[in-house]
Design a protein around this motif. Structure first.
Motif, mmCIF file in Angstrom:
data_model
loop_
_atom_site.group_PDB
_atom_site.id
_atom_site.type_symbol
_atom_site.label_atom_id
_atom_site.label_comp_id
_atom_site.label_asym_id
_atom_site.label_seq_id
_atom_site.Cartn_x
_atom_site.Cartn_y
_atom_site.Cartn_z
ATOM 1 N N MET A 1 0.803 -1.231 0.000
ATOM 2 C CA MET A 1 0.000 0.000 0.000
ATOM 3 C C MET A 1 0.835 1.280 0.000
ATOM 4 O O MET A 1 0.404 2.288 -0.547
ATOM 5 C CB MET A 1 -0.963 0.033 1.194
ATOM 6 N N ASN A 2 2.011 1.256 0.591
ATOM 7 C CA ASN A 2 2.821 2.471 0.682
ATOM 8 C C ASN A 2 3.950 2.531 -0.336
ATOM 9 O O ASN A 2 4.830 3.388 -0.238
ATOM 10 C CB ASN A 2 3.377 2.621 2.105
ATOM 11 N N ILE A 3 3.920 1.651 -1.297
ATOM 12 C CA ILE A 3 4.933 1.687 -2.360
ATOM 13 C C ILE A 3 4.442 2.684 -3.414
ATOM 14 O O ILE A 3 3.344 2.533 -3.954
ATOM 15 C CB ILE A 3 5.150 0.287 -2.971
ATOM 16 N N PRO A 4 5.223 3.710 -3.696
ATOM 17 C CA PRO A 4 4.728 4.807 -4.541
ATOM 18 C C PRO A 4 4.374 4.417 -5.977
ATOM 19 O O PRO A 4 3.543 5.075 -6.594
ATOM 20 C CB PRO A 4 5.863 5.830 -4.518
ATOM 21 N N PHE A 5 4.956 3.366 -6.521
ATOM 22 C CA PHE A 5 4.672 3.010 -7.906
ATOM 23 C C PHE A 5 3.542 1.981 -8.032
ATOM 24 O O PHE A 5 3.237 1.519 -9.130
ATOM 25 C CB PHE A 5 5.929 2.508 -8.635
ATOM 26 N N VAL A 6 2.901 1.624 -6.914
ATOM 27 C CA VAL A 6 1.787 0.672 -6.922
ATOM 28 C C VAL A 6 0.525 1.391 -6.459
ATOM 29 O O VAL A 6 0.543 2.114 -5.472
ATOM 30 C CB VAL A 6 2.064 -0.530 -5.989
#
Length: 190
Positions: free
Chosen positions: A61-66
Motif C-alpha cells: 500500500m505504501n509503495i509509490p509506484f503501486v
C-alpha cells in the motif's frame, strides 16, 4: 510520466492476484526499474470485502509506484480493462491477468525494448509469452500448438503468430497510450 504501467484487473481471484503482483513488484525493486507503475483494480468482486482487499495488499500500500482501486459496481472484464487502459497515463500499458505471474528477470528486457520504442509512432509491441499461469504452463485452446517445450517459447515471427492464434493476445501485448481505442469502444460488449 511512467514508461510502462502494468495493469492487473482483479475479479474473485485474490490469492493468485497476490502472486501476480508480487512477481512484478519484486522485479521492479530488484531491477531498479523506476519507470514502471503497477495498478491493481478489483472489478467489484462479490467474494472480497474491503477489509480482505486492504489486508491482502497491505504490504504494498505504501509503495509509490503501486496503486489499488475497486469498482463499486461490476463492469465486466472487457469494460474494466478498457477503463484501466483508458485511464493510465504511462507511455505504454500491458495487462497481467490476476491468475498469471511475470516470468523472473523479464522486466529488464521489456523495459530495454520499450525505451527504444517511440510511443507516438508505435501502437503496439508483441512479445511471445512473458508470463505463466498458476499451473506454470500455457493454457492453449489448441492441442500443443508449439512442438517444443511450452514453458519457454522462443521469440520468432512464426511463434508469435501461433501464439496469437491461440487467443493469448493480452499476454505479451504492450500498447501505446496514444493508440486509438475507437474500435474497442464500438465493440466493448463483445
Amino acid at each position: 510520466m511512467a514508461l510502462l504501467e502494468i495493469l492487473i484487473p482483479l475479479y474473485k481471484r485474490l490469492d493468485t492476484c497476490i502472486i501476480a503482483l508480487d512477481s512484478v513488484v519484486t522485479q521492479i525493486i530488484n531491477g531498479n526499474c523506476s519507470c514502471i507503475n503497477v495498478w491493481v483494480n478489483d472489478d467489484a468482486s462479490p467474494n472480497i470485502s474491503d477489509e480482505e482487499f486492504n489486508n491482502a495488499f497491505n504490504k504494498w500500500m505504501n509503495i509509490p509506484f503501486v496503486r489499488f482501486s475497486r469498482n463499486r459496481i461490476n463492469r465486466g472484464m472487457s469494460k474494466n480493462i478498457y477503463f484501466m487502459a483508458n485511464t493510465t497515463t504511462a507511455k505504454f500499458w500491458t495487462i497481467l491477468t490476476d491468475d498469471d505471474y511475470l516470468e523472473n528477470d523479464s522486466l529488464n528486457d521489456i523495459i530495454d525494448t520499450l525505451h527504444y520504442a517511440d510511443h507516438n509512432k508505435i501502437a503496439t509491441i508483441f512479445t511471445p509469452r512473458y508470463s505463466y499461469t498458476e499451473q506454470n504452463r500455457i493454457h492453449c485452446v489448441e492441442c500443443n500448438p508449439f512442438k517444443s517445450n511450452t514453458f519457454l517459447i522462443r521469440a520468432s515471427a512464426l511463434n508469435s503468430l501461433q501464439y496469437m492464434s491461440c487467443g493469448f493476445i493480452l499476454t505479451g501485448l504492450f500498447v501505446s497510450r496514444n493508440v486509438s481505442k475507437q474500435l474497442w469502444q464500438e465493440h466493448i460488449d463483445n
